[in-house]
Write a protein that holds these residues in place. Structure first.
Motif, PDB file in Angstrom:
ATOM      1  N   ASP A   1     -55.923  66.551  -3.319  1.00 21.82           N
ATOM      2  CA  ASP A   1     -56.438  65.815  -2.149  1.00 21.82           C
ATOM      3  C   ASP A   1     -56.962  64.432  -2.548  1.00 21.82           C
ATOM      4  OD1 ASP A   1     -55.819  67.863  -0.477  1.00 21.82           O
ATOM      5  OD2 ASP A   1     -57.842  68.735  -0.434  1.00 21.82           O
TER       6      ASP A   1
ATOM      7  N   ARG B   1     -63.658  59.161  -8.187  1.00 24.49           N
ATOM      8  CA  ARG B   1     -63.461  60.605  -8.376  1.00 24.49           C
ATOM      9  C   ARG B   1     -64.799  61.304  -8.617  1.00 24.49           C
ATOM     10  NH1 ARG B   1     -62.599  64.818  -7.300  1.00 24.49           N
ATOM     11  NH2 ARG B   1     -61.155  66.379  -8.135  1.00 24.49           N
ATOM     12  N   GLN B   2     -65.679  60.669  -9.379  1.00 20.67           N
ATOM     13  CA  GLN B   2     -66.989  61.252  -9.678  1.00 20.67           C
ATOM     14  C   GLN B   2     -67.860  61.364  -8.426  1.00 20.67           C
ATOM     15  OE1 GLN B   2     -68.547  58.721 -12.724  1.00 20.67           O
ATOM     16  NE2 GLN B   2     -67.194  59.510 -14.334  1.00 20.67           N
ATOM     17  N   LYS B   3     -67.647  60.466  -7.491  1.00 21.42           N
ATOM     18  CA  LYS B   3     -68.485  60.441  -6.280  1.00 21.42           C
ATOM     19  C   LYS B   3     -68.061  61.494  -5.261  1.00 21.42           C
ATOM     20  CE  LYS B   3     -69.609  55.551  -6.837  1.00 21.42           C
ATOM     21  NZ  LYS B   3     -71.011  55.761  -7.227  1.00 21.42           N
ATOM     22  N   ILE B   4     -66.819  61.975  -5.381  1.00 20.85           N
ATOM     23  CA  ILE B   4     -66.368  63.022  -4.448  1.00 20.85           C
ATOM     24  C   ILE B   4     -65.818  64.197  -5.260  1.00 20.85           C
ATOM     25  CG2 ILE B   4     -65.935  61.646  -2.358  1.00 20.85           C
ATOM     26  CD1 ILE B   4     -63.078  61.277  -3.222  1.00 20.85           C
ATOM     27  N   ASP B   5     -66.695  64.802  -6.066  1.00 26.07           N
ATOM     28  CA  ASP B   5     -66.274  65.879  -6.963  1.00 26.07           C
ATOM     29  C   ASP B   5     -66.002  67.193  -6.254  1.00 26.07           C
ATOM     30  OD1 ASP B   5     -68.840  66.347  -6.267  1.00 26.07           O
ATOM     31  OD2 ASP B   5     -69.668  66.381  -8.302  1.00 26.07           O
ATOM     32  N   ASP B   6     -66.309  67.236  -4.941  1.00 28.28           N
ATOM     33  CA  ASP B   6     -66.018  68.469  -4.202  1.00 28.28           C
ATOM     34  C   ASP B   6     -64.608  68.453  -3.639  1.00 28.28           C
ATOM     35  OD1 ASP B   6     -66.553  66.400  -2.483  1.00 28.28           O
ATOM     36  OD2 ASP B   6     -67.562  67.651  -0.978  1.00 28.28           O
ATOM     37  N   CYS B   7     -63.843  67.434  -3.997  1.00 30.73           N
ATOM     38  CA  CYS B   7     -62.470  67.266  -3.492  1.00 30.73           C
ATOM     39  C   CYS B   7     -61.494  67.748  -4.571  1.00 30.73           C
ATOM     40  CB  CYS B   7     -62.256  65.785  -3.177  1.00 30.73           C
ATOM     41  SG  CYS B   7     -60.622  65.359  -2.611  1.00 30.73           S
ATOM     42  N   SER B   8     -60.427  68.424  -4.181  1.00 30.83           N
ATOM     43  CA  SER B   8     -59.434  68.881  -5.158  1.00 30.83           C
ATOM     44  C   SER B   8     -58.682  67.685  -5.720  1.00 30.83           C
ATOM     45  CB  SER B   8     -58.442  69.850  -4.505  1.00 30.83           C
ATOM     46  OG  SER B   8     -57.587  69.156  -3.607  1.00 30.83           O
ATOM     47  N   ASP B   9     -58.087  67.867  -6.907  1.00 28.71           N
ATOM     48  CA  ASP B   9     -57.339  66.775  -7.539  1.00 28.71           C
ATOM     49  C   ASP B   9     -56.189  66.312  -6.652  1.00 28.71           C
ATOM     50  OD1 ASP B   9     -58.992  66.844  -9.701  1.00 28.71           O
ATOM     51  OD2 ASP B   9     -57.632  68.016 -10.974  1.00 28.71           O
TER      52      ASP B   9
END
Length: 466
Positions: free
Chosen positions: A89, A79-87
């Motif tokens: 998604d 989750r930390q590595k793709i923080d530009d993604c909505s919860d």
């Protein structure tokens, strides 16, 4: 300054073994560098070699992960590595990852990198460290393994997955056992075959479990037989231990019965006594860890031979006073004097015979037998076939023959004379009698791998297996 070659005084000296205060329970210290056996029998078995493969792969790749895979920690890292993604998604993406790459929270073996994440117990880790120390240390195999792993095709999702699995603050300690390889012919065969195995990631994944298991069994079985020859063993000569195939019928007149598992198991039964002797005599001023052949080479004809022999004799005398038997040691017969020109070797064999006699006749047989138990269970499950009144024989599957044939052919430009192939099998410890060879030839014919240059059997070639 020491007046003796063997270290008696000081911390860790042999005197500590016989000290009634420091060693109240009269515990025998074994040589962990000789074999990774323990006298304690517990649930940490290695019959299933997948855990050994996991620990071995982790050592080779320097993977930094917890011993047991933690899905929740991995999810947080991802989750930390793709923080530009909505919860929302991210949850969809994570469900895809779970469905594609996990089964019951265990990572599927999707590639060679995934092997480093297989769970393992302490016994499996010890065997993996032992194999690494025996065969990989002091070679370039670790670098070549990493090159294979890095060159393997991975997609973006797999890269994200593995980056999320790694964690700098969750490294489990790895303490490599300092195992000396006393059988160079086994290491030479391992290195050659492992180099071929890591040249093809698919072949590696398909065969590494069986490959590692076989070489563990091969080395320890050869070592057990070699140790029982004491200084008369030849370090560069393979011991003749015969295999059969699972699929064939075996009788008591076959070499695979008389000189197979029955023969090896008898030699293994003395392994704890050998281990105790090796551990005791590793306490020396030269800090040398040697087997019987090494001691013979070091002291035969040497000016210190009689001196060191006297020191070992004193250890044996103290040992008999330390552990007294109701009937004494009068039944322990020594014939070593007739066998060798080396006084040190004579006294080493006498020490072994005394320790072995004590275990068999002194009511301490549970530890003596328990020492080999896990290895015996491993061999009988993985390389044993129970054959009724014949008991277990050392046996391999047809798929094992195919694996080693592929490795050998890769080293021989894809084609090899049949007689030469059996010679190459023997270098890897795979000795077969006439009946088993006939069965293997029939397997090659069935697979359409034989190519005849003439009517002579010698002119038969085995060609590349796809």
């Amino acid at each position: 300054m020491n007046d003796t070659w063997i270290l008696f005084e000081g911390e860790g000296g042999i005197n500590d073994i016989f000290d009634e205060v420091k060693n109240k329970s009269k515990k025998h210290v074994r040589d962990d560098a000789l074999v990774p056996f323990k006298t304690k029998t517990d649930k940490n078995q290695y019959e299933d070699f997948s855990g050994v493969v996991g620990a071995f792969s982790k050592i080779l790749s320097d993977t930094s992960v917890k011993k047991t895979l933690d899905i929740e920690t991995m999810k947080k890292n991802m989750r930390q590595k793709i923080d530009d993604c909505s919860d929302e998604d991210f949850e969809i993406l994570f469900r895809i990852v779970e469905n594609m790459y996990f089964d019951k929270k265990k990572l599927l073996p999707i590639n060679t990198r995934a092997l480093s994440y297989i769970d393992y117990n302490i016994s499996q880790q010890q065997v993996a460290e032992y194999l690494f120390s025996l065969f990989v240390e002091s070679t370039d195999l670790k670098d070549k393994y990493k090159e294979m792993e890095e060159a393997e095709d991975t997609n973006v999702l797999e890269k994200l997955l593995f980056d999320s699995l790694e964690s700098n603050d969750s490294v489990s300690s790895v303490s490599i056992s300092n195992a000396d390889c006393f059988l160079p012919y086994v290491k030479d065969a391992f290195v050659k075959d492992f180099e071929v195995l890591i040249s093809d990631t698919i072949m590696y994944q398909d065969n590494i479990h069986r490959f590692l298991g076989y070489y563990y069994m091969f080395y320890v079985s050869q070592l057990a037989v070699k140790l029982n020859k004491f200084e008369h063993g030849n370090r560069n000569e393979i011991e003749k231990i015969y295999f059969t195939l699972y699929e064939e019928v075996v009788t008591k007149v076959r070499s695979g019965y008389e000189y197979g598992w029955k023969y090896v198991k008898d030699k293994l039964s003395h392994m704890f006594s050998h281990s105790v002797v090796m551990e005791m005599l590793s306490h020396n001023v030269e800090d040398e860890h040697m087997d019987y052949i090494g001691f013979f080479d070091r002291f035969n004809g040497d000016e210190d031979d009689e001196k060191v022999a006297g020191e070992i004799r004193s250890i044996r005398e103290r040992y008999m006073n330390w552990i007294q038997l109701p009937s004494g040691y009068s039944g322990c017969i020594h014939n070593a004097e007739k066998d060798t020109t080396c006084a040190t070797s004579t006294e080493m064999k006498k020490l072994f015979e005394t320790i072995d006699y004590q275990f068999i006749n002194g009511g301490r047989k549970s530890h003596y037998n328990g020492y080999n138990r896990k290895f015996i269970d491993f061999v009988q499950k993985n390389f044993g076939k129970f054959r009724g009144i014949c008991g277990y024989t050392l046996s391999v599957h047809e798929s094992d023959i195919v694996m080693f044939t592929r490795l050998i052919l890769s080293e021989n430009d894809g084609k090899i004379r049949l007689a030469k192939l059996f010679e190459e099998f023997e270098k890897r410890g795979l000795l077969f009698d006439r009946e088993s060879r006939k069965h293997i030839v029939e397997l090659f014919e069935k697979m359409n791998l034989l190519e005849k240059r003439s009517d002579s059997g010698d002119a038969q070639y085995v060609k590349y297996i796809l």
